[in-house]
Design a protein around this motif. Sequence first.
Motif, PDB file in Angstrom:
ATOM      1  N   LYS A  22       4.386   5.569 -12.560  1.00  0.00           N
ATOM      2  CA  LYS A  22       5.698   6.194 -12.344  1.00  0.00           C
ATOM      3  C   LYS A  22       6.773   5.135 -12.173  1.00  0.00           C
ATOM      4  N   PHE A  23       6.435   4.052 -11.474  1.00  0.00           N
ATOM      5  CA  PHE A  23       7.383   2.948 -11.327  1.00  0.00           C
ATOM      6  C   PHE A  23       7.789   2.429 -12.697  1.00  0.00           C
ATOM      7  N   ILE A  24       6.805   2.159 -13.540  1.00  0.00           N
ATOM      8  CA  ILE A  24       7.067   1.539 -14.835  1.00  0.00           C
ATOM      9  C   ILE A  24       7.845   2.485 -15.744  1.00  0.00           C
ATOM     10  N   SER A  25       7.456   3.755 -15.779  1.00  0.00           N
ATOM     11  CA  SER A  25       8.120   4.681 -16.700  1.00  0.00           C
ATOM     12  C   SER A  25       9.512   5.085 -16.225  1.00  0.00           C
TER      13      SER A  25
ATOM     14  N   PRO B  49      13.953  -3.824  -8.884  1.00  0.00           N
ATOM     15  CA  PRO B  49      13.388  -4.996  -8.193  1.00  0.00           C
ATOM     16  C   PRO B  49      11.981  -4.763  -7.615  1.00  0.00           C
ATOM     17  N   LEU B  50      11.693  -3.563  -7.128  1.00  0.00           N
ATOM     18  CA  LEU B  50      10.338  -3.304  -6.610  1.00  0.00           C
ATOM     19  C   LEU B  50       9.312  -3.308  -7.743  1.00  0.00           C
ATOM     20  N   THR B  51       9.705  -2.784  -8.897  1.00  0.00           N
ATOM     21  CA  THR B  51       8.799  -2.806 -10.051  1.00  0.00           C
ATOM     22  C   THR B  51       8.540  -4.244 -10.490  1.00  0.00           C
ATOM     23  N   ILE B  52       9.597  -5.040 -10.514  1.00  0.00           N
ATOM     24  CA  ILE B  52       9.440  -6.451 -10.909  1.00  0.00           C
ATOM     25  C   ILE B  52       8.567  -7.195  -9.896  1.00  0.00           C
ATOM     26  N   MET B  53       8.741  -6.893  -8.614  1.00  0.00           N
ATOM     27  CA  MET B  53       7.857  -7.507  -7.605  1.00  0.00           C
ATOM     28  C   MET B  53       6.411  -7.105  -7.845  1.00  0.00           C
ATOM     29  N   GLY B  54       6.189  -5.840  -8.228  1.00  0.00           N
ATOM     30  CA  GLY B  54       4.837  -5.384  -8.558  1.00  0.00           C
ATOM     31  C   GLY B  54       4.268  -6.140  -9.742  1.00  0.00           C
ATOM     32  N   TYR B  55       5.106  -6.369 -10.767  1.00  0.00           N
ATOM     33  CA  TYR B  55       4.659  -7.168 -11.920  1.00  0.00           C
ATOM     34  C   TYR B  55       4.232  -8.566 -11.464  1.00  0.00           C
ATOM     35  N   ILE B  56       5.066  -9.194 -10.640  1.00  0.00           N
ATOM     36  CA  ILE B  56       4.804 -10.576 -10.213  1.00  0.00           C
ATOM     37  C   ILE B  56       3.506 -10.664  -9.415  1.00  0.00           C
TER      38      ILE B  56
ATOM     39  N   GLY C 278      -3.989 -10.631  -0.325  1.00  0.00           N
ATOM     40  CA  GLY C 278      -2.568 -10.532   0.005  1.00  0.00           C
ATOM     41  C   GLY C 278      -1.787  -9.775  -1.062  1.00  0.00           C
ATOM     42  N   CYS C 279      -2.102 -10.039  -2.328  1.00  0.00           N
ATOM     43  CA  CYS C 279      -1.420  -9.334  -3.419  1.00  0.00           C
ATOM     44  C   CYS C 279      -1.707  -7.829  -3.360  1.00  0.00           C
ATOM     45  N   ILE C 280      -2.945  -7.466  -3.045  1.00  0.00           N
ATOM     46  CA  ILE C 280      -3.285  -6.043  -2.959  1.00  0.00           C
ATOM     47  C   ILE C 280      -2.522  -5.385  -1.816  1.00  0.00           C
ATOM     48  N   VAL C 281      -2.461  -6.041  -0.672  1.00  0.00           N
ATOM     49  CA  VAL C 281      -1.742  -5.470   0.481  1.00  0.00           C
ATOM     50  C   VAL C 281      -0.247  -5.324   0.158  1.00  0.00           C
ATOM     51  N   ILE C 282       0.343  -6.358  -0.446  1.00  0.00           N
ATOM     52  CA  ILE C 282       1.774  -6.298  -0.776  1.00  0.00           C
ATOM     53  C   ILE C 282       2.048  -5.210  -1.814  1.00  0.00           C
ATOM     54  N   LYS C 283       1.196  -5.122  -2.834  1.00  0.00           N
ATOM     55  CA  LYS C 283       1.395  -4.090  -3.845  1.00  0.00           C
ATOM     56  C   LYS C 283       1.219  -2.686  -3.271  1.00  0.00           C
ATOM     57  N   SER C 284       0.311  -2.537  -2.308  1.00  0.00           N
ATOM     58  CA  SER C 284       0.152  -1.214  -1.693  1.00  0.00           C
ATOM     59  C   SER C 284       1.382  -0.846  -0.866  1.00  0.00           C
ATOM     60  N   ILE C 285       2.003  -1.830  -0.242  1.00  0.00           N
ATOM     61  CA  ILE C 285       3.244  -1.565   0.498  1.00  0.00           C
ATOM     62  C   ILE C 285       4.365  -1.200  -0.478  1.00  0.00           C
ATOM     63  N   ILE C 286       4.455  -1.919  -1.593  1.00  0.00           N
ATOM     64  CA  ILE C 286       5.465  -1.608  -2.611  1.00  0.00           C
ATOM     65  C   ILE C 286       5.262  -0.179  -3.130  1.00  0.00           C
ATOM     66  N   GLY C 287       4.009   0.199  -3.328  1.00  0.00           N
ATOM     67  CA  GLY C 287       3.704   1.541  -3.818  1.00  0.00           C
ATOM     68  C   GLY C 287       4.155   2.641  -2.879  1.00  0.00           C
ATOM     69  N   ARG C 288       4.287   2.341  -1.585  1.00  0.00           N
ATOM     70  CA  ARG C 288       4.736   3.349  -0.613  1.00  0.00           C
ATOM     71  C   ARG C 288       6.206   3.687  -0.817  1.00  0.00           C
ATOM     72  N   PHE C 289       6.944   2.839  -1.508  1.00  0.00           N
ATOM     73  CA  PHE C 289       8.365   3.097  -1.745  1.00  0.00           C
ATOM     74  C   PHE C 289       8.605   3.921  -3.011  1.00  0.00           C
ATOM     75  N   ALA C 290       7.559   4.334  -3.683  1.00  0.00           N
ATOM     76  CA  ALA C 290       7.699   5.093  -4.927  1.00  0.00           C
ATOM     77  C   ALA C 290       8.539   6.359  -4.768  1.00  0.00           C
ATOM     78  N   PRO C 291       8.369   7.130  -3.689  1.00  0.00           N
ATOM     79  CA  PRO C 291       9.200   8.346  -3.570  1.00  0.00           C
ATOM     80  C   PRO C 291      10.691   8.054  -3.486  1.00  0.00           C
ATOM     81  N   LEU C 292      11.071   6.862  -3.084  1.00  0.00           N
ATOM     82  CA  LEU C 292      12.487   6.520  -3.010  1.00  0.00           C
ATOM     83  C   LEU C 292      13.081   6.255  -4.394  1.00  0.00           C
ATOM     84  N   ILE C 293      12.241   5.826  -5.330  1.00  0.00           N
ATOM     85  CA  ILE C 293      12.719   5.439  -6.662  1.00  0.00           C
ATOM     86  C   ILE C 293      12.438   6.531  -7.689  1.00  0.00           C
TER      87      ILE C 293
END
Length: 122
Positions: A56-59, A65-72, A105-120
């Motif tokens: 959903k983020f990608i589409s 910026p959150l999607t780009i952070m997820g890519y990184i 660490g990447c998994i934890v950060i990406k899971s936190i980023i994923g929690r912001f999906a309803p905002l975007i």
Amino acid sequence: MKGIVVLVAEWLITCLIAYAGLSGKQISFINGPRSAVITLGTIGFAMCMIMPTIGKFISNASAHPLTIMGYIFGTIALLTTATQIFKWKIPILCDPKIALLVVAGCIVIKSIIGRFAPLIVK
């Protein structure tokens, strides 16, 4: 918070695999940090493909910026896992213990980023 059970399960599995890899305890086929990195990377990529938030983020917001952070962070996790699978001599990432911490660490950060999906994603 939506999806808190998934988040807790994700963090629990990540912590369990990281503990097994760093402590040297054998859990199933995880008997060291390198096998823990490969297992954690595989599980992380499977969760990325299964979880509906990433798609959903990608589409819906491919340049947000959150999607780009997820890519990184996804790229860092992929590179780290590939380094351990193919035994590449990339500085820092060739050490299995550091690689395990990086992937966790990447998994934890990406899971936190994923929690912001309803905002975007609407």
